[in-house]
Write a protein that holds these residues in place. Structure first.
Motif, PDB file in Angstrom:
ATOM      1  N   GLN A 176       0.824  -1.206   0.000  1.00  0.00           N
ATOM      2  CA  GLN A 176       0.000   0.000   0.000  1.00  0.00           C
ATOM      3  C   GLN A 176       0.858   1.256   0.000  1.00  0.00           C
ATOM      4  O   GLN A 176       0.498   2.265  -0.613  1.00  0.00           O
ATOM      5  N   ARG A 177       1.995   1.203   0.706  1.00  0.00           N
ATOM      6  CA  ARG A 177       2.872   2.375   0.751  1.00  0.00           C
ATOM      7  C   ARG A 177       3.544   2.614  -0.594  1.00  0.00           C
ATOM      8  O   ARG A 177       3.816   3.753  -0.967  1.00  0.00           O
ATOM      9  N   ARG A 178       3.816   1.521  -1.333  1.00  0.00           N
ATOM     10  CA  ARG A 178       4.473   1.665  -2.634  1.00  0.00           C
ATOM     11  C   ARG A 178       3.499   2.132  -3.709  1.00  0.00           C
ATOM     12  O   ARG A 178       3.857   2.887  -4.604  1.00  0.00           O
ATOM     13  N   SER A 179       2.267   1.668  -3.614  1.00  0.00           N
ATOM     14  CA  SER A 179       1.279   1.995  -4.637  1.00  0.00           C
ATOM     15  C   SER A 179       0.453   3.201  -4.217  1.00  0.00           C
ATOM     16  O   SER A 179       0.026   3.303  -3.069  1.00  0.00           O
ATOM     17  N   SER A 180       0.252   4.105  -5.155  1.00  0.00           N
ATOM     18  CA  SER A 180      -0.565   5.287  -4.857  1.00  0.00           C
ATOM     19  C   SER A 180      -1.956   5.188  -5.464  1.00  0.00           C
ATOM     20  O   SER A 180      -2.798   6.059  -5.246  1.00  0.00           O
ATOM     21  N   GLY A 181      -2.195   4.125  -6.247  1.00  0.00           N
ATOM     22  CA  GLY A 181      -3.515   3.952  -6.837  1.00  0.00           C
ATOM     23  C   GLY A 181      -3.798   4.967  -7.928  1.00  0.00           C
ATOM     24  O   GLY A 181      -2.891   5.499  -8.574  1.00  0.00           O
ATOM     25  N   ARG A 182      -5.065   5.261  -8.113  1.00  0.00           N
ATOM     26  CA  ARG A 182      -5.474   6.223  -9.141  1.00  0.00           C
ATOM     27  C   ARG A 182      -5.060   7.639  -8.751  1.00  0.00           C
ATOM     28  O   ARG A 182      -4.844   7.931  -7.573  1.00  0.00           O
ATOM     29  N   ASN A 183      -4.970   8.509  -9.741  1.00  0.00           N
ATOM     30  CA  ASN A 183      -4.651   9.897  -9.410  1.00  0.00           C
ATOM     31  C   ASN A 183      -5.892  10.582  -8.838  1.00  0.00           C
ATOM     32  O   ASN A 183      -7.027  10.154  -9.062  1.00  0.00           O
ATOM     33  N   GLN A 190     -15.579  11.047  -9.361  1.00  0.00           N
ATOM     34  CA  GLN A 190     -16.646  10.114  -9.016  1.00  0.00           C
ATOM     35  C   GLN A 190     -17.827  10.867  -8.390  1.00  0.00           C
ATOM     36  O   GLN A 190     -17.630  11.692  -7.491  1.00  0.00           O
ATOM     37  N   PRO A 191     -19.039  10.585  -8.835  1.00  0.00           N
ATOM     38  CA  PRO A 191     -20.203  11.246  -8.217  1.00  0.00           C
ATOM     39  C   PRO A 191     -20.276  11.039  -6.708  1.00  0.00           C
ATOM     40  O   PRO A 191     -20.627  11.967  -5.966  1.00  0.00           O
ATOM     41  N   LYS A 192     -19.936   9.835  -6.253  1.00  0.00           N
ATOM     42  CA  LYS A 192     -19.971   9.578  -4.810  1.00  0.00           C
ATOM     43  C   LYS A 192     -19.005  10.486  -4.063  1.00  0.00           C
ATOM     44  O   LYS A 192     -19.323  10.998  -2.983  1.00  0.00           O
ATOM     45  N   PHE A 193     -17.820  10.680  -4.632  1.00  0.00           N
ATOM     46  CA  PHE A 193     -16.833  11.540  -3.985  1.00  0.00           C
ATOM     47  C   PHE A 193     -17.350  12.972  -3.909  1.00  0.00           C
ATOM     48  O   PHE A 193     -17.245  13.635  -2.869  1.00  0.00           O
ATOM     49  N   ILE A 194     -17.900  13.452  -5.003  1.00  0.00           N
ATOM     50  CA  ILE A 194     -18.393  14.832  -5.049  1.00  0.00           C
ATOM     51  C   ILE A 194     -19.499  15.047  -4.019  1.00  0.00           C
ATOM     52  O   ILE A 194     -19.491  16.033  -3.266  1.00  0.00           O
ATOM     53  N   ILE A 195     -20.441  14.118  -3.963  1.00  0.00           N
ATOM     54  CA  ILE A 195     -21.546  14.253  -3.014  1.00  0.00           C
ATOM     55  C   ILE A 195     -21.042  14.127  -1.580  1.00  0.00           C
ATOM     56  O   ILE A 195     -21.473  14.867  -0.686  1.00  0.00           O
ATOM     57  N   ALA A 196     -20.118  13.196  -1.340  1.00  0.00           N
ATOM     58  CA  ALA A 196     -19.584  13.005   0.013  1.00  0.00           C
ATOM     59  C   ALA A 196     -18.894  14.269   0.513  1.00  0.00           C
ATOM     60  O   ALA A 196     -19.122  14.715   1.649  1.00  0.00           O
ATOM     61  N   VAL A 197     -18.054  14.853  -0.327  1.00  0.00           N
ATOM     62  CA  VAL A 197     -17.331  16.063   0.067  1.00  0.00           C
ATOM     63  C   VAL A 197     -18.292  17.235   0.242  1.00  0.00           C
ATOM     64  O   VAL A 197     -18.192  18.001   1.205  1.00  0.00           O
ATOM     65  N   TYR A 308     -12.543   4.978  -2.417  1.00  0.00           N
ATOM     66  CA  TYR A 308     -11.103   4.776  -2.566  1.00  0.00           C
ATOM     67  C   TYR A 308     -10.696   3.377  -2.131  1.00  0.00           C
ATOM     68  O   TYR A 308     -11.425   2.695  -1.401  1.00  0.00           O
ATOM     69  N   THR A 309      -9.518   2.975  -2.587  1.00  0.00           N
ATOM     70  CA  THR A 309      -8.927   1.710  -2.162  1.00  0.00           C
ATOM     71  C   THR A 309      -8.001   1.974  -0.978  1.00  0.00           C
ATOM     72  O   THR A 309      -7.752   3.130  -0.612  1.00  0.00           O
ATOM     73  N   ALA A 310      -7.462   0.911  -0.407  1.00  0.00           N
ATOM     74  CA  ALA A 310      -6.561   1.063   0.737  1.00  0.00           C
ATOM     75  C   ALA A 310      -5.331   1.886   0.369  1.00  0.00           C
ATOM     76  O   ALA A 310      -4.837   2.684   1.173  1.00  0.00           O
ATOM     77  N   ALA A 311      -4.838   1.715  -0.847  1.00  0.00           N
ATOM     78  CA  ALA A 311      -3.645   2.456  -1.274  1.00  0.00           C
ATOM     79  C   ALA A 311      -3.943   3.931  -1.505  1.00  0.00           C
ATOM     80  O   ALA A 311      -3.036   4.763  -1.487  1.00  0.00           O
ATOM     81  N   VAL A 316      -6.892  10.668  -0.397  1.00  0.00           N
ATOM     82  CA  VAL A 316      -8.308  11.022  -0.542  1.00  0.00           C
ATOM     83  C   VAL A 316      -8.846  11.607   0.760  1.00  0.00           C
ATOM     84  O   VAL A 316      -9.542  12.632   0.754  1.00  0.00           O
ATOM     85  N   GLN A 317      -8.522  10.983   1.871  1.00  0.00           N
ATOM     86  CA  GLN A 317      -8.962  11.511   3.162  1.00  0.00           C
ATOM     87  C   GLN A 317      -8.357  12.887   3.422  1.00  0.00           C
ATOM     88  O   GLN A 317      -9.022  13.778   3.954  1.00  0.00           O
ATOM     89  N   GLY A 318      -7.098  13.056   3.035  1.00  0.00           N
ATOM     90  CA  GLY A 318      -6.451  14.356   3.210  1.00  0.00           C
ATOM     91  C   GLY A 318      -7.119  15.437   2.385  1.00  0.00           C
ATOM     92  O   GLY A 318      -7.355  16.552   2.866  1.00  0.00           O
ATOM     93  N   LEU A 319      -7.439  15.112   1.131  1.00  0.00           N
ATOM     94  CA  LEU A 319      -8.106  16.087   0.267  1.00  0.00           C
ATOM     95  C   LEU A 319      -9.485  16.435   0.811  1.00  0.00           C
ATOM     96  O   LEU A 319      -9.884  17.606   0.833  1.00  0.00           O
ATOM     97  N   ASN A 320     -10.207  15.424   1.259  1.00  0.00           N
ATOM     98  CA  ASN A 320     -11.541  15.651   1.826  1.00  0.00           C
ATOM     99  C   ASN A 320     -11.481  16.594   3.021  1.00  0.00           C
ATOM    100  O   ASN A 320     -12.234  17.580   3.098  1.00  0.00           O
TER     101      ASN A 320
END
Length: 379
Positions: A176-183, A190-197, A308-311, A316-320
């Motif tokens: 998880q530390r090596r992989s950053s996942g999607r940008n 994602q609509p879910k992200f927008i609504i959540a934030v 978001y995924t674990a990676a 994502v939490q920081g941006l939120n």
């Protein structure tokens, strides 16, 4: 939360004491605390993504304790600039500690996640009353008034570090530390992200704005400090008492439905405020917006965990949280001036579009979720 409520009770007063000539800057230390909290969110999340929650929370507690020591010294020495620096340090601690709700969701099962987040907020019921009590009982224990408050906060921060050191929070896996996942841009679309934030951010902004200006508005309407303090106390209960059941409600009725109810409660609060300026209007309106905030903040946090995924969780939490606390920082600077310039009714009208955005967006998300899960009919 204990340290935050204690500082909210004392920082503006201390600022006024240290500023003998220019009292207009008395609230600067408190505002700087919010700024530091907002600026810390992303670095704190990335840091914890690398070293783990436990070390991250302990680091935050050490920073907070440093702020407490410096705060006590600055009060004793009458140094306003140092007191501002101390406020920045305690704000940094808040930037770390607000991730407790995500830490709870990390170790909870998917089914229990909303309850875990809700229970973390429920702990704020005790903290909201413990902080001011701590401030009252330690304000005069040292020759320099209020220096004892900040020394007592050192004990709070140390207690946090000690308790966290005994809690087993899994560290991020090497993969998880090596992989950053999607940008982030891909995740943020994602609509879910927008609504959540939007739900968490706008819900928090509406609540904090109305809470901050209510004592001013009530004073302008002829009410006493005793009246407004009672309303604020009831509002705080409205914010945190529902946390004992919000997680259960999300599991029972779904996160989208709870977000819709939260938006409707905030809307009802605005309508009540616009309908009159009696004590009951202020009281019921602020209680409703408190409950609405609880539903929106808990629901928004729960919905965010589905994006978001674990990676990817650290960024994502920081941006939120940067969106949330950055917005609240701006609101903290503007609220009093806005109330004085446009008045109570106009403040409520300005908040209304934010509630409508959350309501319409969540209804759209709910409709599309049902549409996507509907099985195609066989021919």
């Amino acid at each position: 939360m204990t340290s935050t409520s204690a500082i909210l009770s004392t920082a503006p007063i201390v600022g006024g004491i240290l500023l003998v000539e220019n009292k207009s800057m008395a609230t600067l230390p408190l505002a700087l605390q919010f700024v530091a909290m907002a600026l810390t969110t992303i670095p704190a999340s990335i840091y914890m993504g690398r070293v783990g929650r436990r070390i991250g929370f302990i680091t935050g507690a050490v920073i907070g304790a440093s702020g407490g020591i410096l705060g006590a010294y600055s009060i004793a020495s009458g140094n306003f600039l140092l007191f501002c620096v101390a406020s920045l340090l305690t704000g940094c601690f808040n930037g770390f500690c607000h991730y407790f709700r995500f830490a709870a969701s990390d170790v909870a099962t998917k089914e229990f996640r909303s309850k875990a987040i809700s229970y973390v907020l429920a702990g704020s019921v005790v903290a909201a009353f413990l902080g001011p009590t701590l401030a009252r009982n330690t304000a005069d224990v040292l020759p320099a008034q209020f220096a004892g408050v900040y020394l007592s906060l050192v004990a709070v921060y140390v207690s946090v570090a000690v308790v966290v050191s005994f809690i087993r929070i899994p560290r991020p896996l090497a993969e998880q530390r090596r992989s950053s996942g999607r940008n982030l841009s891909q995740i943020a679309r994602q609509p879910k992200f927008i609504i959540a934030v939007c739900a968490a951010t706008f819900g928090y902004l509406v609540m904090s704005f109305l809470m901050t200006v209510t004592p001013i508005a009530m004073g302008n309407c002829g009410f006493t400090f005793s009246h407004s303090s009672y309303v604020i106390q009831a509002h705080v209960l409205g914010m945190y008492v529902p946390a004992f059941i919000t997680g259960h409600l999300i599991m029972r009725f779904g996160v989208n439905n709870i977000l819709i109810v939260g938006a409707l409660l905030c809307g009802a609060s605005i309508l009540i405020h616009l309908s009159g300026i009696s004590f009951l209007n202020f009281l019921s309106g602020l209680v409703l917006v408190g409950v609405g905030w609880n539903f929106l903040f808990t629901g928004g946090t729960t919905l965010l965990t589905e994006t978001y995924t674990a990676a990817e969780k650290a960024k994502v939490q920081g941006l939120n949280d940067f969106f949330i606390w950055g917005t609240i920082s701006v609101g903290a600077f503007m609220s009093g001036a806005v109330q004085q310039s446009i008045g109570w009714n106009a403040v409520n009208l300005v908040m209304a579009p934010l509630v409508i955005i959350v309501l319409v967006g969540t209804v759209w998300l709910r409709f599309n979720a049902r549409k996507s899960t509907r099985k195609p009919s066989s021919v």
